[in-house]
Write an enzyme that holds these catalytic residues in place. Structure first.
Site, PDB file in Angstrom:
ATOM      1  N   GLU A  33       0.840  -1.208   0.000  1.00 19.80           N
ATOM      2  CA  GLU A  33       0.000   0.000   0.000  1.00 19.80           C
ATOM      3  C   GLU A  33       0.868   1.249   0.000  1.00 19.80           C
ATOM      4  OE1 GLU A  33      -3.122  -0.093  -1.148  1.00 19.80           O
ATOM      5  OE2 GLU A  33      -3.615  -1.465   0.489  1.00 19.80           O
ATOM      6  N   HIS A  34       0.492   2.196  -0.837  1.00 14.65           N
ATOM      7  CA  HIS A  34       1.238   3.462  -0.987  1.00 14.65           C
ATOM      8  C   HIS A  34       2.672   3.209  -1.462  1.00 14.65           C
ATOM      9  CE1 HIS A  34      -1.842   6.270   0.430  1.00 14.65           C
ATOM     10  NE2 HIS A  34      -2.228   5.274   1.210  1.00 14.65           N
ATOM     11  N   THR A  35       2.837   2.151  -2.198  1.00 10.23           N
ATOM     12  CA  THR A  35       4.155   1.856  -2.786  1.00 10.23           C
ATOM     13  C   THR A  35       4.164   2.151  -4.286  1.00 10.23           C
ATOM     14  OG1 THR A  35       3.337  -0.400  -2.935  1.00 10.23           O
ATOM     15  CG2 THR A  35       4.895   0.049  -1.164  1.00 10.23           C
ATOM     16  N   ALA A 122     -15.121   3.752  -1.095  1.00  7.97           N
ATOM     17  CA  ALA A 122     -14.858   2.674  -0.149  1.00  7.97           C
ATOM     18  C   ALA A 122     -13.448   2.123  -0.314  1.00  7.97           C
ATOM     19  CB  ALA A 122     -15.888   1.562  -0.326  1.00  7.97           C
ATOM     20  N   LEU A 124     -12.274   0.824  -3.061  1.00  9.25           N
ATOM     21  CA  LEU A 124     -12.285  -0.355  -3.940  1.00  9.25           C
ATOM     22  C   LEU A 124     -12.112   0.049  -5.398  1.00  9.25           C
ATOM     23  CD1 LEU A 124     -15.102  -2.426  -2.211  1.00  9.25           C
ATOM     24  CD2 LEU A 124     -12.620  -2.599  -1.903  1.00  9.25           C
ATOM     25  N   SER A 126     -13.512   2.508  -7.398  1.00 15.28           N
ATOM     26  CA  SER A 126     -14.617   2.779  -8.318  1.00 15.28           C
ATOM     27  C   SER A 126     -14.161   3.755  -9.399  1.00 15.28           C
ATOM     28  CB  SER A 126     -15.828   3.331  -7.570  1.00 15.28           C
ATOM     29  OG  SER A 126     -15.474   4.505  -6.884  1.00 15.28           O
ATOM     30  N   GLU A 159      -6.556  10.753 -14.348  1.00 17.76           N
ATOM     31  CA  GLU A 159      -6.808  11.009 -12.923  1.00 17.76           C
ATOM     32  C   GLU A 159      -5.780  12.001 -12.357  1.00 17.76           C
ATOM     33  OE1 GLU A 159      -8.319   7.717 -10.863  1.00 17.76           O
ATOM     34  OE2 GLU A 159      -8.167   8.674  -8.904  1.00 17.76           O
ATOM     35  N   ASP A 171      -4.365   0.866  -9.600  1.00 14.80           N
ATOM     36  CA  ASP A 171      -5.795   0.585  -9.755  1.00 14.80           C
ATOM     37  C   ASP A 171      -6.170   0.399 -11.228  1.00 14.80           C
ATOM     38  OD1 ASP A 171      -5.630   1.097  -7.079  1.00 14.80           O
ATOM     39  OD2 ASP A 171      -6.757   2.968  -7.131  1.00 14.80           O
ATOM     40  N   TYR A 220      -3.582  12.230   0.773  1.00 14.58           N
ATOM     41  CA  TYR A 220      -2.926  11.354  -0.206  1.00 14.58           C
ATOM     42  C   TYR A 220      -1.812  12.121  -0.912  1.00 14.58           C
ATOM     43  CZ  TYR A 220      -2.334   7.989  -3.988  1.00 14.58           C
ATOM     44  OH  TYR A 220      -1.802   7.082  -4.869  1.00 14.58           O
TER      45      TYR A 220
HETATM   46  C1  GLA Z   1      -5.227   4.657  -4.155  1.00 14.76           C
HETATM   47  C2  GLA Z   1      -4.454   5.011  -5.430  1.00 14.76           C
HETATM   48  C3  GLA Z   1      -3.415   3.955  -5.777  1.00 14.76           C
HETATM   49  C4  GLA Z   1      -2.543   3.592  -4.570  1.00 14.76           C
HETATM   50  C5  GLA Z   1      -3.401   3.343  -3.332  1.00 14.76           C
HETATM   51  C6  GLA Z   1      -2.572   3.166  -2.085  1.00 14.76           C
HETATM   52  O1  GLA Z   1      -6.000   3.528  -4.398  1.00 14.76           O
HETATM   53  O2  GLA Z   1      -5.342   5.154  -6.515  1.00 14.76           O
HETATM   54  O3  GLA Z   1      -2.624   4.397  -6.872  1.00 14.76           O
HETATM   55  O4  GLA Z   1      -1.578   4.591  -4.344  1.00 14.76           O
HETATM   56  O5  GLA Z   1      -4.317   4.405  -3.090  1.00 14.76           O
HETATM   57  O6  GLA Z   1      -1.812   2.016  -2.185  1.00 14.76           O
END
Ligand code: GLA
Length: 392
Positions: A33-35, A122, A124, A126, A159, A171, A220
């Site tokens: 996560e956040h990598t 959420a 996920l 979207s 985005e 994502d 973020y």
């Molecule tokens: C969101 C971002 C992703 C990622 C995650 C954290 O989902 O869209 O690119 O950075 O946060 O892992």
């Protein structure tokens, strides 16, 4: 969930023609996560929640986009696409159209009908599902070949530049490349990827805390800036470093005193999380469930304490899950500040797990959580809709 026939009927009622239909999935992230925006490693899986898009060409250079979820229609001229107010749903499809145009994809306008069942806000994904489904549909209805890698990159660009969220590639990539029964190990620098089988006797159980704290998008971008600051400072000692992906824990320890303490903690999360992704893939392959559980716990702790993107509801959901039989591992998933946890649970234990986690979480928060079970599923595709509707 809408069937493709219902979607086509709704399209026809609104626009008077037939259309092609595409869908793209949301995702959970098992670990990493956040990598992604640090050129690191992630291990997401696509889930059986989709954004559906029906589209047909127009010749007048206009886009007419209807969202069933928001019950609203937006019109725009392709030649002068610009974002609507912040957080408007239409910025995602408009941003994709704009990115496709900038990349030189010729299309002359389109009518678009969007209906999604990926829960909003959420964690996920979207937004990636809307972007990828829209891009797929726009390319498809113009007769253009879909290059999935290029599509994922253009959706990320939409985005970043149009919506203004500096997200990484995870994502959009998994929404394009997901595979049934598999998670996907992605190297976010080289974009090389490999599939990792989810053991058949485990289920992905997704627990929605039902909270989304307002901080999410500003924090973020702030985390991303802190990571960049870490790289800038560490580069003075190690000029070869391009991203936190290149930094070892001993390099960080050696030069940590030069970093503000928060930046140090952010860097430590990213460096240790990258290592956890690789170890988790090995643990998946040898079916070492104990190791997997420990890695997910450590990941959550690091996100909570070093990266500070968890919240009390996510921590509680993880804690409640940890007490249940059949749980292999649990952690927050996605950007954080609310949203969902991902839980790996033995199939035989899933129904008790759902019931007991929901009861314990509601008794402590007064909130009724949504708990979903989804297999890992395939990536975006165009749906061939047969003329004859199924009976009934
Ligand atoms: C969101 C971002 C992703 C990622 C995650 C954290 O989902 O869209 O690119 O950075 O946060 O892992």
């Amino acid at each position: 969930m809408k069937t493709p026939h219902q979607l086509l009927d709704a399209f026809k009622a609104r626009f008077g023609t037939t259309a092609s239909v595409c869908r793209a999935p949301g995702r959970v992230n098992l670990i990493g996560e956040h990598t992604d925006y640090n050129d690191g490693f992630v291990l997401p899986a696509a889930i059986e929640f989709y954004c559906w898009v029906a589209a047909a060409p127009r010749r007048d250079g206009r886009l007419v986009i209807h969202s069933e979820n928001f019950d609203e229609t937006v019109e725009a001229a392709l030649d002068s696409l610009s974002p609507l107010e912040k957080k408007h749903w239409a910025n995602y499809p408009l941003g994709v159209a704009s990115a496709l145009r900038q990349a030189g994809k010729p299309f002359t306008g389109a009518n678009i009908y969007i209906a999604g069942d990926v829960p909003f806000g959420a964690g996920l994904s979207s937004s990636a599902a809307v972007e990828v489904a829209t891009g797929f549909a726009l390319l498809g209805q113009s007769g253009l070949q879909v290059d999935r890698l290029e599509l994922a990159q253009l959706c990320q660009k939409a985005e970043n530049e149009f919506v203004g969220a500096r997200v990484g590639i995870m994502d959009q990539f998994i929404s394009c490349f997901g595979r049934a029964s598999h998670a996907l190990l992605l190297d976010c620098r080289s974009l090389q990827h490999e599939f990792v089988k989810v053991p058949a006797d485990l289920q992905l159980v997704i627990c929605n805390t039902m909270v989304k704290h307002e901080l999410a998008s500003s924090e973020y971008n702030a985390r991303r800036a802190e990571c960049e600051e870490g790289v800038r400072i560490l580069r003075k000692a190690f000029p070869e470093i391009r991203a936190l992906r290149d930094v070892t824990l001993s390099q960080l320890d050696e030069h940590g005193r030069n970093l503000p303490s928060k930046v140090f903690a952010r860097c430590r999360h990213v460096i240790t999380e990258n290592a956890r992704v690789k170890t988790a893939v090995e643990a998946f392959r040898r079916e070492d469930r104990q190791a997997l559980g420990q890695l997910m716990r450590d990941s959550h702790r690091s996100l909570r304490d070093d990266y500070e993107v968890s919240c009390k509801e996510l921590d509680l959901m993880v804690e409640v899950a940890a007490a249940q039989p059949g749980l292999i591992g649990a952690r927050m998933t996605g950007g954080g500040f609310g949203g969902c946890t991902i839980n790996l649970v033995e199939c035989a234990a899933v129904s008790d797990f759902r019931r007991k986690v929901a009861a314990a979480y509601s008794s402590k928060t007064g909130l009724t959580p949504e708990i979903f079970v989804s297999p890992a599923t395939g990536g975006a595709l165009q749906i061939v809709v047969l003329e004859n509707k199924p009976a009934g």
